[in-house]
Scaffold this active site. Structure first.
Site, PDB file in Angstrom:
ATOM      1  N   GLY A 167       2.002  -7.962  -0.983  1.00 13.39           N
ATOM      2  CA  GLY A 167       1.838  -6.920  -2.003  1.00 13.39           C
ATOM      3  C   GLY A 167       1.220  -7.455  -3.292  1.00 13.39           C
ATOM      4  O   GLY A 167       0.920  -8.647  -3.414  1.00 13.39           O
ATOM      5  N   ALA A 227      -6.967  -6.671  22.365  1.00 18.95           N
ATOM      6  CA  ALA A 227      -5.789  -6.688  23.248  1.00 18.95           C
ATOM      7  C   ALA A 227      -4.706  -5.750  22.722  1.00 18.95           C
ATOM      8  O   ALA A 227      -4.411  -5.733  21.526  1.00 18.95           O
ATOM      9  CB  ALA A 227      -5.238  -8.102  23.338  1.00 18.95           C
ATOM     10  N   GLY A 228      -4.131  -4.978  23.611  1.00 22.26           N
ATOM     11  CA  GLY A 228      -2.990  -4.129  23.249  1.00 22.26           C
ATOM     12  C   GLY A 228      -3.353  -2.800  22.616  1.00 22.26           C
ATOM     13  O   GLY A 228      -2.462  -2.060  22.204  1.00 22.26           O
ATOM     14  N   ASP A 229      -4.640  -2.454  22.517  1.00 21.06           N
ATOM     15  CA  ASP A 229      -5.039  -1.167  21.919  1.00 21.06           C
ATOM     16  C   ASP A 229      -4.957  -0.038  22.949  1.00 21.06           C
ATOM     17  O   ASP A 229      -5.754  -0.005  23.894  1.00 21.06           O
ATOM     18  CB  ASP A 229      -6.495  -1.235  21.420  1.00 21.06           C
ATOM     19  CG  ASP A 229      -6.611  -1.628  19.962  1.00 21.06           C
ATOM     20  OD1 ASP A 229      -5.583  -1.611  19.254  1.00 21.06           O
ATOM     21  OD2 ASP A 229      -7.734  -1.943  19.532  1.00 21.06           O
ATOM     22  N   PHE A 263      10.074  -0.376   3.007  1.00 30.94           N
ATOM     23  CA  PHE A 263       8.687  -0.545   3.481  1.00 30.94           C
ATOM     24  C   PHE A 263       8.356  -2.003   3.769  1.00 30.94           C
ATOM     25  O   PHE A 263       7.243  -2.302   4.209  1.00 30.94           O
ATOM     26  CB  PHE A 263       7.697  -0.075   2.398  1.00 30.94           C
ATOM     27  CG  PHE A 263       7.864   1.350   1.983  1.00 30.94           C
ATOM     28  CD1 PHE A 263       7.157   2.353   2.622  1.00 30.94           C
ATOM     29  CD2 PHE A 263       8.722   1.699   0.951  1.00 30.94           C
ATOM     30  CE1 PHE A 263       7.307   3.673   2.244  1.00 30.94           C
ATOM     31  CE2 PHE A 263       8.872   3.019   0.564  1.00 30.94           C
ATOM     32  CZ  PHE A 263       8.163   4.010   1.216  1.00 30.94           C
ATOM     33  N   ALA A 284       7.708  -5.314   5.296  1.00 33.73           N
ATOM     34  CA  ALA A 284       7.577  -5.859   6.650  1.00 33.73           C
ATOM     35  C   ALA A 284       6.243  -6.561   6.811  1.00 33.73           C
ATOM     36  O   ALA A 284       5.308  -6.322   6.055  1.00 33.73           O
ATOM     37  CB  ALA A 284       7.669  -4.732   7.683  1.00 33.73           C
ATOM     38  N   TYR A 341       5.103  -6.759  16.915  1.00 34.14           N
ATOM     39  CA  TYR A 341       5.254  -5.910  15.724  1.00 34.14           C
ATOM     40  C   TYR A 341       6.032  -4.636  16.077  1.00 34.14           C
ATOM     41  O   TYR A 341       7.047  -4.312  15.448  1.00 34.14           O
ATOM     42  CB  TYR A 341       3.865  -5.570  15.150  1.00 34.14           C
ATOM     43  CG  TYR A 341       3.911  -4.468  14.137  1.00 34.14           C
ATOM     44  CD1 TYR A 341       4.580  -4.642  12.921  1.00 34.14           C
ATOM     45  CD2 TYR A 341       3.309  -3.228  14.391  1.00 34.14           C
ATOM     46  CE1 TYR A 341       4.639  -3.606  11.989  1.00 34.14           C
ATOM     47  CE2 TYR A 341       3.369  -2.206  13.475  1.00 34.14           C
ATOM     48  CZ  TYR A 341       4.033  -2.392  12.274  1.00 34.14           C
ATOM     49  OH  TYR A 341       4.105  -1.371  11.371  1.00 34.14           O
ATOM     50  N   TYR A 383       0.832  -1.223   0.000  1.00 37.93           N
ATOM     51  CA  TYR A 383       0.000   0.000   0.000  1.00 37.93           C
ATOM     52  C   TYR A 383       0.865   1.271   0.000  1.00 37.93           C
ATOM     53  O   TYR A 383       0.836   2.056  -0.956  1.00 37.93           O
ATOM     54  CB  TYR A 383      -0.924  -0.074   1.223  1.00 37.93           C
ATOM     55  CG  TYR A 383      -1.679   1.168   1.604  1.00 37.93           C
ATOM     56  CD1 TYR A 383      -2.285   1.978   0.646  1.00 37.93           C
ATOM     57  CD2 TYR A 383      -1.818   1.517   2.948  1.00 37.93           C
ATOM     58  CE1 TYR A 383      -3.009   3.112   1.026  1.00 37.93           C
ATOM     59  CE2 TYR A 383      -2.539   2.630   3.334  1.00 37.93           C
ATOM     60  CZ  TYR A 383      -3.130   3.424   2.370  1.00 37.93           C
ATOM     61  OH  TYR A 383      -3.841   4.533   2.760  1.00 37.93           O
ATOM     62  N   LEU A 389      -9.447  -0.068  10.565  1.00 42.44           N
ATOM     63  CA  LEU A 389     -10.808   0.449  10.758  1.00 42.44           C
ATOM     64  C   LEU A 389     -11.432   1.018   9.479  1.00 42.44           C
ATOM     65  O   LEU A 389     -12.556   0.633   9.115  1.00 42.44           O
ATOM     66  CB  LEU A 389     -10.768   1.530  11.857  1.00 42.44           C
ATOM     67  CG  LEU A 389     -12.087   2.222  12.143  1.00 42.44           C
ATOM     68  CD1 LEU A 389     -13.116   1.237  12.662  1.00 42.44           C
ATOM     69  CD2 LEU A 389     -11.881   3.350  13.156  1.00 42.44           C
TER      70      LEU A 389
END
Ligand code: UDP
Length: 315
Positions: free
Chosen positions: A36, A277-279, A70, A72, A138, A11, A185
């Site tokens: 990609g 979780a983790g937000d 980029f 990853a 991440y 992207y 989102l």
């Protein structure tokens, strides 16, 4: 400049590739197509399908003056389940790329880092001198590469920039988000508008924010792309700069849903689910440093405009 774009079929990499070509640069894209799409690589670029671990021969042949990196794995949830893949690709792959660069005597790099390097912030907006305490693998892998770049600048005279992206959205050059596994989102809400999903699940509405939903800083991919072109020539040899990239304004999940309703005219049915979780409750960038150093300023700060650009590719 002769540049190599690692991850140029994804992207953000594909948008920056199009911008580099428009700016008169000579571009080779290296991408293993694990996530990609070959058809996202702008036609003026040369495309080589290879992984970061096999980047040596490509670097040796192209001998680029700079690399934009980029490539990853970027799914937070997956990084918790299969961390070994994230360490192998994101950290092992980046190390292989830096070594291939060194062998080809290329020492200029712009790296895609992330707001996830900061973890749960003590203060918003988040500045670059905030503590880095990632809450997922991440973010930890991206932070490790940032540290790698600092060492390569000091020991091997690399000129490096890490751009810490907040929530990238929108579309440019006819290129938008097309993830096979979509977790973000705005694209999920647009899939609902396009009839591809029944509803959107809001992950928690009991956060300590005005409407109870999480607040994020959405930056248009074109503004992000502009930042890469400004960052590319900026650092001197031996220097590693770190810049946050966001609009500096937070929007809640509820505000994003309202913007998607406004842009698409679709009611976007919503169900409220548990927290993910983790937000963190709030992630908003201070981009003062890049504004001051490089004169970067976002042009697309209106949420409905960002959503509208993404929607225009789908509708
Ligand atoms: N979110 C949500 N439902 C979804 C996807 C995301 O409520 O289907 C929320 C998520 O909890 C976060 C915000 O939207 O608060 C942005 O999430 P996204 O995955 O787009 O980006 P992140 O901030 O995790 O990088």
């Amino acid at each position: 400049m002769r540049v190599l774009v690692a991850g140029g079929a994804g992207y953000i990499g594909s948008v920056v590739t199009a911008a580099l070509l428009q700016g008169g640069h000579e571009v080779t894209v290296l991408d293993d197509l694990s996530t990609g799409h070959a058809d996202a690589v702008a036609s003026g670029a040369r495309f080589v399908q290879a992984s970061l671990h096999d980047s040596g021969p490509v670097l040796a042949e192209v001998r680029p003056e700079a690399v934009l990196h980029f490539a990853a794995k970027s799914l937070v949830g997956a990084s918790q389940q299969t961390p070994e893949e994230y360490w192998h690709v994101n950290v092992g792959g980046s190390l292989a790329l830096l070594e291939a660069m060194r062998a080809a005597d290329c020492r200029r790099i712009v790296f895609s880092s992330t707001a996830a390097t900061y973890g749960e912030p003590e203060q918003v907006p988040i500045r670059e001198d905030a503590p880095t305490r990632p809450t997922n693998t991440y973010g930890a892998t991206k932070l490790a590469v940032d540290a790698m770049l600092t060492s390569y600048a000091v020991a091997h005279d690399f000129a490096a920039v890490s751009l810490r992206y907040f929530n990238v959205a929108g579309a440019a050059y006819g290129l938008g988000e097309r993830h096979t596994t979509e977790t973000h989102l705005i694209p999920i809400a647009l899939q609902v508008a396009a009839g591809k999903r029944e509803h959107l699940t809001v992950y928690g509405e009991d956060y300590p924010t005005p409407d109870g939903t999480c607040i994020r800083d959405y930056i248009h991919v074109e503004d992000l792309s502009d930042a890469h072109l400004l960052a590319l020539p900026a650092p001197a040899a031996g220097e590693h700069r770190i810049y946050n990239l966001g609009n500096g304004t937070g929007f809640s999940v509820q505000e994003v849903v309202d913007a998607v309703r406004q842009v698409t005219g679709h009611p976007i049915p919503v169900e409220v689910g548990p927290r993910r979780a983790g937000d963190p409750a709030q992630l908003v960038a201070s981009s003062d440093r890049i504004r001051g150093d490089l004169g970067w300023a976002p042009k697309h700060t209106d949420l409905a405009g960002i959503v509208g650009d993404a929607w225009s590719l789908i509708s």
